[in-house]
Design a protein around this motif. Structure first.
Motif, short mmCIF file in Angstrom:
data_model
loop_
_atom_site.label_atom_id
_atom_site.label_comp_id
_atom_site.label_asym_id
_atom_site.label_seq_id
_atom_site.Cartn_x
_atom_site.Cartn_y
_atom_site.Cartn_z
N THR A 1 50.22 43.48 31.21
CA THR A 1 50.47 41.77 30.79
C THR A 1 49.10 40.98 30.80
OG1 THR A 1 52.55 41.87 31.82
CG2 THR A 1 51.71 39.86 31.37
N ILE A 2 49.06 40.48 29.48
CA ILE A 2 47.99 39.81 29.13
C ILE A 2 48.23 38.26 29.00
CG2 ILE A 2 46.05 39.68 27.41
CD1 ILE A 2 45.93 41.98 28.61
N LEU A 3 47.40 37.46 29.48
CA LEU A 3 47.51 35.93 29.26
C LEU A 3 46.30 35.59 28.39
CD1 LEU A 3 48.36 33.31 31.96
CD2 LEU A 3 46.45 32.95 30.35
N THR A 4 46.67 34.72 27.45
CA THR A 4 45.63 34.51 26.38
C THR A 4 45.64 32.99 26.23
OG1 THR A 4 44.55 34.88 24.26
CG2 THR A 4 46.91 34.83 24.49
N SER B 1 49.87 23.83 31.92
CA SER B 1 49.65 23.65 33.33
C SER B 1 50.50 24.62 34.09
CB SER B 1 50.22 22.23 33.67
OG SER B 1 51.59 22.21 33.05
N ALA B 2 51.18 25.65 33.67
CA ALA B 2 51.71 26.78 34.12
C ALA B 2 50.87 28.07 34.40
CB ALA B 2 53.15 27.17 33.49
N ALA B 3 49.83 28.00 33.52
CA ALA B 3 49.13 29.32 33.49
C ALA B 3 48.85 30.01 34.91
CB ALA B 3 47.84 29.12 32.76
N VAL C 1 43.00 38.35 31.69
CA VAL C 1 43.13 37.11 30.87
C VAL C 1 42.07 37.29 29.75
CG1 VAL C 1 42.52 34.64 30.68
CG2 VAL C 1 43.50 35.90 32.85
N LEU C 2 42.42 37.26 28.42
CA LEU C 2 41.76 37.46 27.36
C LEU C 2 41.39 35.96 26.54
CD1 LEU C 2 43.23 40.59 25.66
CD2 LEU C 2 40.99 40.44 27.14
N LEU D 1 41.45 28.35 33.18
CA LEU D 1 41.84 29.56 33.16
C LEU D 1 40.90 30.56 33.92
CD1 LEU D 1 43.41 30.15 29.67
CD2 LEU D 1 44.58 29.68 31.64
N ALA D 2 39.72 30.68 33.70
CA ALA D 2 38.81 31.37 34.29
C ALA D 2 38.58 30.96 35.99
CB ALA D 2 37.33 31.06 34.01
N LEU D 3 38.81 29.89 36.33
CA LEU D 3 38.82 29.43 37.63
C LEU D 3 40.08 30.12 38.30
CD1 LEU D 3 37.56 25.81 37.50
CD2 LEU D 3 36.40 27.85 38.65
#
Length: 451
Positions: free
Chosen positions: A253-256, A319-321, A333-334, A355-357
């Motif tokens: 699963t990828i988050l972008t 805000s749900a990430a 995460v990409l 997102l990185a944090l």
């Protein structure tokens, strides 16, 4: 059929108006540099690779149609103050199409001329504080009309003068186009590369202005195929690196964030290019895409693009990430990049740092996918990357609807900088995956080896 952000043939350029997606698919004609400046600044076209391509191709159109003939082709006076993005371009290529949920379009269903393009911008495009560089009209040096033939001494400029005038014209147009949006470095890199090539070509013994013009056009046209090829390489390298972190045969699963696919490039995409490769290999479980406020590139563009290509996708609020990373078992995460500094610090769409944090906290690898043209070795670190600030109305209004109290103070940066130590997966380029702090040295070594 794959979505196209850019349609080009010699002498003709049109771009998909991304302000109208996903409701309508409409291509706008770009007849030259002034129109290219507007579509870039108003975000009718966006994405660092696509910005560079559209700007350069608009120059190729001008050269192919003889726009450089005649002195004083200026750069749309005081262009840095911003042009309203709702004018259209004298008839739409392919007409208006009503996009269905799956992205299929009824081509030619409407023959709108393109008036009122500014959905989401409300005519305030380009008034941001970082874009106001401006170029005075009439500063360009065109190639003089009525050039003399050999032996007609004094009846027109010499071949050497014509070549010099063409070189000056190209330099002026590139300077003007660079003022459209300041953060993405791809256009700057391509402009520098083109000017270096022109300097070499113009010194070739006996070269004429028509020969130089043809070389410039051919070089620019080659950028389209190169971008697509680079994106496919990014997809292959990125997918390989992600899959080495999971059990054999497992799906991921990828988050972008934002949009990094065909709509931001010549085709295939950078971060979404990795997604496409995983999907083609049967190793993609699902993509989570953020809405990407305030311009909603995730909900309007990425979700639309993935649905169009039948790739499983779930839309989430920005805000749900952080919650989704654990709830949906995100494997990586990409994101893309508008500029990568020499130390690996990366400027990308606002919200990337958050997102990185969150990825660091959840021990999820965080990747930046970008062509080498997005790397800027002349900028030591992210604090020196110029940051574009967009008009406050883009945050307070959505398609004309007011979402905030009138007169509220607004801070609306288009980008943020992710420090290199948060890019835990690496920087994925067309030459491989590199640790962010080592990417400049590694790519220099690749270039030295001819790779």
């Amino acid at each position: 059929m794959a979505l196209e952000s850019i349609r080009y043939r010699r002498g003709s350029l049109s771009v998909l108006n991304q302000l109208l997606l996903p409701e309508r698919i409409r291509y706008e004609r770009v007849g030259g540099a002034e129109r290219a400046w507007t579509v870039i600044n108003s975000m009718e076209v966006r994405g660092a690779p696509a910005i560079a391509l559209v700007a350069c191709l608009s120059l190729a159109v001008e050269l192919a149609t003889g726009a450089d003939a005649g002195a004083g082709t200026g750069g749309d006076g005081d262009a840095g103050t911003g042009a309203a993005g709702g004018t259209g371009a004298g008839g739409d290529v392919g007409g208006d199409a009503n996009a269905g949920a799956g992205g299929d379009a009824d081509a030619g269903a409407d023959t709108s001329t393109g008036a009122g393009v500014g959905a989401g911008t409300d005519g305030d495009a380009g008034t941001g504080t970082s874009t106001g560089v401006g170029v005075d009209a009439g500063t360009g040096t065109g190639v003089g009309a009525g050039t003399g033939t050999d032996g007609d001494a004094g009846t027109g400029p010499s071949p050497g003068a014509e070549v010099a005038a063409l070189e000056a014209f190209v330099q002026q147009r590139l300077r003007f186009l660079l003022t459209a949006r300041p953060t993405a470095v791809n256009l700057l890199r391509e402009a520098e590369r083109l000017q270096e090539l022109i300097r070499g070509w113009s010194r070739s013994p006996g070269i004429t202005a028509p020969e130089l013009r043809e070389r410039i056009i051919e070089h620019i046209e080659g950028l389209l195929a190169k971008d697509r090829q680079d994106n496919e390489s990014i997809g292959a390298y990125g997918a390989q690196d992600i899959l080495r972190r999971v059990p054999p045969g497992a799906t991921v699963t990828i988050l972008t964030h934002c949009n990094t696919g065909s709509l931001a490039t010549a085709g295939y995409g950078t971060a979404l290019g990795i997604v496409r490769t995983l999907h083609a290999q049967g190793r993609l479980r699902r993509v989570l895409c953020t809405e990407t406020r305030p311009y909603n590139q995730g909900s309007r563009l990425t979700a639309f693009e993935l649905c169009h290509d039948h790739i499983p996708v779930t839309l989430i609020a920005d805000s749900a990430a952080a919650a989704a990373m654990g709830e949906h078992r995100v494997d990586a995460v990409l994101v893309g990049a508008d500029r990568v500094a020499a130390n690996g610090d990366t400027a990308n769409k606002i919200g990337t740092l958050a997102l990185a944090l969150a990825a660091r906290h959840n021990r999820i690898p965080f990747y930046v996918a970008a062509p080498t043209s997005s790397l800027d070795p002349m900028v030591p670190n992210g604090s020196l990357i110029p940051m574009e600030e967009r008009p406050g109305r883009e945050l307070t209004h959505l398609q004309g609807l007011c979402l905030a109290p009138p007169g509220i103070d607004v801070w609306n940066p288009a980008f943020d900088v992710t420090p290199h130590d948060l890019i835990t997966g690496g920087v994925v380029t067309e030459r491989g995956v590199f640790p962010p702090g080592d990417v400049t040295r590694a790519l220099s070594a690749c270039a030295a080896r001819g790779q």
